[in-house]
Design a protein around this motif. Structure first.
Motif, PDB file in Angstrom:
ATOM      1  N   LEU A  31       2.798  -0.186   3.806  1.00  0.00           N
ATOM      2  CA  LEU A  31       2.261  -1.362   4.491  1.00  0.00           C
ATOM      3  C   LEU A  31       2.141  -2.515   3.500  1.00  0.00           C
ATOM      4  O   LEU A  31       1.581  -2.371   2.418  1.00  0.00           O
ATOM      5  CB  LEU A  31       0.880  -1.044   5.075  1.00  0.00           C
ATOM      6  CG  LEU A  31       0.186  -2.179   5.831  1.00  0.00           C
ATOM      7  CD1 LEU A  31       0.918  -2.480   7.134  1.00  0.00           C
ATOM      8  CD2 LEU A  31      -1.267  -1.804   6.116  1.00  0.00           C
ATOM      9  N   ARG A  90      -6.849  -1.761   4.366  1.00  0.00           N
ATOM     10  CA  ARG A  90      -6.622  -0.371   3.960  1.00  0.00           C
ATOM     11  C   ARG A  90      -7.615   0.567   4.651  1.00  0.00           C
ATOM     12  O   ARG A  90      -7.251   1.638   5.151  1.00  0.00           O
ATOM     13  CB  ARG A  90      -6.744  -0.257   2.447  1.00  0.00           C
ATOM     14  CG  ARG A  90      -6.452   1.143   1.936  1.00  0.00           C
ATOM     15  CD  ARG A  90      -6.399   1.137   0.433  1.00  0.00           C
ATOM     16  NE  ARG A  90      -5.662   2.291  -0.048  1.00  0.00           N
ATOM     17  CZ  ARG A  90      -5.034   2.332  -1.200  1.00  0.00           C
ATOM     18  NH1 ARG A  90      -5.032   1.282  -1.979  1.00  0.00           N
ATOM     19  NH2 ARG A  90      -4.384   3.407  -1.575  1.00  0.00           N
ATOM     20  N   PHE A  93      -6.605   1.023   8.354  1.00  0.00           N
ATOM     21  CA  PHE A  93      -5.424   1.861   8.556  1.00  0.00           C
ATOM     22  C   PHE A  93      -5.694   3.313   8.151  1.00  0.00           C
ATOM     23  O   PHE A  93      -5.204   4.243   8.798  1.00  0.00           O
ATOM     24  CB  PHE A  93      -4.229   1.296   7.782  1.00  0.00           C
ATOM     25  CG  PHE A  93      -3.417   0.304   8.568  1.00  0.00           C
ATOM     26  CD1 PHE A  93      -2.195   0.656   9.113  1.00  0.00           C
ATOM     27  CD2 PHE A  93      -3.891  -0.987   8.763  1.00  0.00           C
ATOM     28  CE1 PHE A  93      -1.455  -0.251   9.841  1.00  0.00           C
ATOM     29  CE2 PHE A  93      -3.154  -1.908   9.496  1.00  0.00           C
ATOM     30  CZ  PHE A  93      -1.926  -1.540  10.037  1.00  0.00           C
ATOM     31  N   GLU A  94      -6.472   3.507   7.101  1.00  0.00           N
ATOM     32  CA  GLU A  94      -6.794   4.887   6.703  1.00  0.00           C
ATOM     33  C   GLU A  94      -7.694   5.557   7.727  1.00  0.00           C
ATOM     34  O   GLU A  94      -7.577   6.768   7.974  1.00  0.00           O
ATOM     35  CB  GLU A  94      -7.459   4.881   5.323  1.00  0.00           C
ATOM     36  CG  GLU A  94      -6.486   4.596   4.193  1.00  0.00           C
ATOM     37  CD  GLU A  94      -7.138   4.622   2.824  1.00  0.00           C
ATOM     38  OE1 GLU A  94      -6.397   4.778   1.833  1.00  0.00           O
ATOM     39  OE2 GLU A  94      -8.380   4.462   2.753  1.00  0.00           O
ATOM     40  N   THR A 128       2.555   8.712   1.195  1.00  0.00           N
ATOM     41  CA  THR A 128       2.346   7.973  -0.041  1.00  0.00           C
ATOM     42  C   THR A 128       3.649   7.516  -0.687  1.00  0.00           C
ATOM     43  O   THR A 128       3.636   6.646  -1.555  1.00  0.00           O
ATOM     44  CB  THR A 128       1.567   8.833  -1.046  1.00  0.00           C
ATOM     45  OG1 THR A 128       2.298  10.042  -1.305  1.00  0.00           O
ATOM     46  CG2 THR A 128       0.194   9.176  -0.496  1.00  0.00           C
ATOM     47  N   GLY A 177       1.320   3.686   1.960  1.00  0.00           N
ATOM     48  CA  GLY A 177       2.004   4.031   3.206  1.00  0.00           C
ATOM     49  C   GLY A 177       3.134   3.096   3.564  1.00  0.00           C
ATOM     50  O   GLY A 177       3.706   3.191   4.650  1.00  0.00           O
ATOM     51  N   LEU A 208       0.832  -1.199   0.000  1.00  0.00           N
ATOM     52  CA  LEU A 208       0.000   0.000   0.000  1.00  0.00           C
ATOM     53  C   LEU A 208       0.872   1.258   0.000  1.00  0.00           C
ATOM     54  O   LEU A 208       2.056   1.208   0.354  1.00  0.00           O
ATOM     55  CB  LEU A 208      -0.932  -0.026   1.205  1.00  0.00           C
ATOM     56  CG  LEU A 208      -1.973  -1.148   1.196  1.00  0.00           C
ATOM     57  CD1 LEU A 208      -2.749  -1.180   2.501  1.00  0.00           C
ATOM     58  CD2 LEU A 208      -2.925  -0.983   0.022  1.00  0.00           C
ATOM     59  N   LEU A 217      -1.834   5.855   6.827  1.00  0.00           N
ATOM     60  CA  LEU A 217      -1.269   5.641   5.489  1.00  0.00           C
ATOM     61  C   LEU A 217      -1.113   6.961   4.741  1.00  0.00           C
ATOM     62  O   LEU A 217      -1.370   7.059   3.544  1.00  0.00           O
ATOM     63  CB  LEU A 217      -2.150   4.682   4.679  1.00  0.00           C
ATOM     64  CG  LEU A 217      -2.299   3.262   5.226  1.00  0.00           C
ATOM     65  CD1 LEU A 217      -3.210   2.438   4.326  1.00  0.00           C
ATOM     66  CD2 LEU A 217      -0.943   2.577   5.353  1.00  0.00           C
ATOM     67  N   THR A 218      -0.675   7.978   5.435  1.00  0.00           N
ATOM     68  CA  THR A 218      -0.584   9.305   4.826  1.00  0.00           C
ATOM     69  C   THR A 218       0.689   9.516   4.020  1.00  0.00           C
ATOM     70  O   THR A 218       0.733  10.368   3.137  1.00  0.00           O
ATOM     71  CB  THR A 218      -0.666  10.386   5.917  1.00  0.00           C
ATOM     72  OG1 THR A 218       0.387  10.151   6.879  1.00  0.00           O
ATOM     73  CG2 THR A 218      -2.010  10.339   6.624  1.00  0.00           C
ATOM     74  N   THR A 235      -2.972   0.320  15.475  1.00  0.00           N
ATOM     75  CA  THR A 235      -2.896   1.722  15.046  1.00  0.00           C
ATOM     76  C   THR A 235      -3.451   2.711  16.057  1.00  0.00           C
ATOM     77  O   THR A 235      -3.121   3.898  15.991  1.00  0.00           O
ATOM     78  CB  THR A 235      -3.668   1.916  13.728  1.00  0.00           C
ATOM     79  OG1 THR A 235      -5.051   1.556  13.924  1.00  0.00           O
ATOM     80  CG2 THR A 235      -3.064   1.070  12.611  1.00  0.00           C
ATOM     81  N   PRO A 237       3.681   1.955   9.622  1.00  0.00           N
ATOM     82  CA  PRO A 237       3.277   0.946   8.622  1.00  0.00           C
ATOM     83  C   PRO A 237       4.439   0.351   7.838  1.00  0.00           C
ATOM     84  O   PRO A 237       4.365  -0.798   7.394  1.00  0.00           O
ATOM     85  CB  PRO A 237       2.328   1.720   7.713  1.00  0.00           C
ATOM     86  CG  PRO A 237       1.727   2.758   8.598  1.00  0.00           C
ATOM     87  CD  PRO A 237       2.840   3.164   9.536  1.00  0.00           C
ATOM     88  N   THR A 238       5.521   1.110   7.630  1.00  0.00           N
ATOM     89  CA  THR A 238       6.666   0.578   6.889  1.00  0.00           C
ATOM     90  C   THR A 238       7.343  -0.553   7.635  1.00  0.00           C
ATOM     91  O   THR A 238       8.097  -1.324   7.039  1.00  0.00           O
ATOM     92  CB  THR A 238       7.697   1.690   6.617  1.00  0.00           C
ATOM     93  OG1 THR A 238       8.165   2.227   7.868  1.00  0.00           O
ATOM     94  CG2 THR A 238       7.092   2.808   5.787  1.00  0.00           C
TER      95      THR A 238
END
Length: 459
Positions: free
Chosen positions: A44, A235, A238-239, A247, A42, A40, A244-245, A140, A214-215
């Motif tokens: 993830l 997704r 997490f959003e 990008t 972010g 994803l 996941l901001t 999260t 997330p990484t």
């Protein structure tokens, strides 16, 4: 702060969604056993293995953090944090978390290791959306409140006390200390009473924010699952948490480790009033990425991995000196351990150690017979397949593989690697590893003269 129009926000969200990347890592037959990965925006990673023939699913999140990432002052922080993520989020109380899974007959738990942490839930396939929402919310949205830190401190101190009451567990922590000394790999995962009592909510929050980005996470699901559906639900979760901001974020690479000091010929004795003496005799092993690990697995199985193994036959069957005797391997990013454990009467500890040392020396000099190697390969292949018969084991395999190796190996490829091990491969790794001077850890009611004699076992 400059505001953005809804149109700009929508375009940014659309652009973020466009960079999600999906790959088929392993293609199963008729869709069974297919492993897919989506990364994803972010950073993830979501990885799934599809098994339509079952009615269950196991969902887990693996964090790229373990006890070896702790400083001495943070000893036990990773495990403490594991407990705290069950204590409540912005959306759920601790009771809400546990009752949600209990209400559908699901199972939820977590574990902390030296190099990773995992949170997981096993449910009916129809309840997978609930499991995803609850576990993602925990990862999260944890609050880590001071009152929860204070309350859970007592629980963790009790867990340490429980472990201390089991010398069969403590001896393995003692052996890690014997081999690695005062380094992160040499310290206990649980921490100590002193380090746990000193940890504060602020320290644990900073640790959480640093290591649960997330990484640093891998989401894994196995069973009767649809990959696209799992990705969409993860997704969304997490959003919802605003996680996941970034990008342009890139997942962290598998751990390459830090060269850890390993010692040889050290003896650690812990005097305890126990009925048995608990013994671990061992040497430095192989890192988990070492290609020789397949040969080491065969060596370990033949030497102390079952009822037909040399150590079991020599120590238990022929002489009746121990109920439990086995060998084991532990592989880390940059190093490893090979150990032999035995529990016996204190008066017989020297006899047991002598037999174990003789067997290690003999295998180092002469290797194993072709029959022993063939039997060990068959045992390994069978236990590997049987061990992957449930969705929890499948989730563990794909999640750990992604986090630790960055790729996936099919079961058929694993079996082929085992079958390809030759007698010379095993003899070479035996000569290299078992030819080293071993270290020794013992817990039991040993007298001073007995303890002094233990040094001869590693001479």
């Amino acid at each position: 702060m400059t505001s953005r129009s809804p149109k700009t926000t929508a375009r940014t969200s659309s652009e973020a969604r466009a960079v999600a990347r999906t790959q088929t890592l392993l293609k199963g037959k008729d869709g069974i056993g297919t492993v897919r990965r989506t990364t994803l925006p972010g950073g993830l990673r979501v990885i799934t293995e599809t098994l339509p023939s079952v009615r269950s699913a196991t969902f887990g999140i693996w964090a790229h953090v373990g006890s070896r990432d702790e400083t001495p002052a943070l000893g036990g922080a990773t495990h403490y944090l594991e407990h705290l993520l069950f204590k409540g989020t912005h959306r759920r109380s601790a009771l809400d978390i546990s009752s949600a899974l209990d209400a559908v007959g699901g199972e939820m738990n977590a574990f902390t290791a030296k190099e990773y942490t995992c949170y997981y839930a096993r449910v009916l396939d129809t309840d997978l959306p609930l499991a995803i929402d609850v576990v993602c919310d925990m990862l999260t949205g944890s609050l880590i409140l001071q009152e929860d830190v204070d309350a859970e401190r007592g629980v963790i101190l009790e867990e340490i006390a429980m472990t201390e009451d089991d010398p069969g567990d403590v001896v393995h922590d003692l052996f890690a200390k014997t081999m690695f000394g005062d380094t992160p790999l040499g310290r206990p995962v649980l921490g100590t009473v002193d380090t746990v009592e000193a940890l504060t909510a602020d320290r644990i929050r900073r640790f959480y924010k640093k290591h649960y980005d997330p990484t640093h996470l891998v989401v894994a699901a196995a069973g009767n699952v649809d990959h696209a559906t799992v990705v969409r639900q993860v997704r969304r979760a997490f959003e919802k948490a605003g996680a996941l901001t970034r990008t342009d974020a890139v997942p962290v690479a598998p751990r390459d480790g830090r060269r850890t000091i390993r010692t040889a010929g050290r003896v650690e004795v812990l005097s305890r009033r126990t009925e048995q003496a608990h013994v671990v005799l061992g040497v430095p092993g192989l890192a988990r990425t070492d290609d020789r690990r397949w040969a080491l697995g065969v060596l370990n199985t033949a030497l102390g991995g079952g009822m037909s193994s040399r150590l079991f036959q020599e120590v238990r069957e022929k002489r009746g000196l121990a109920y439990s005797v086995y060998s084991y391997t532990s592989g880390f990013a940059d190093c490893g351990l090979f150990g032999v454990y035995a529990g016996c009467r204190p008066s017989q500890v020297h006899d047991v150690l002598s037999i174990c040392r003789d067997e290690l020396d003999r295998v180092a000099r002469e290797g194993l017979t072709d029959d022993e190697i063939a039997r060990a390969i068959g045992q390994l292949k069978g236990s590997t397949v049987l061990g992957l018969e449930d969705t929890g084991a499948l989730m563990n395999r794909i999640g750990k593989s992604e986090l630790c190796w960055g790729d996936q190996m099919s079961v058929d490829d694993m079996l082929a690697r085992m079958a390809a091990v030759t007698p010379d491969d095993v003899r070479d790794v035996a000569a290299e590893l078992l030819g080293q001077r071993p270290s020794l850890s013992v817990i039991g009611p040993l007298k001073d003269k007995q303890a002094d004699r233990l040094h001869t076992a590693v001479a």
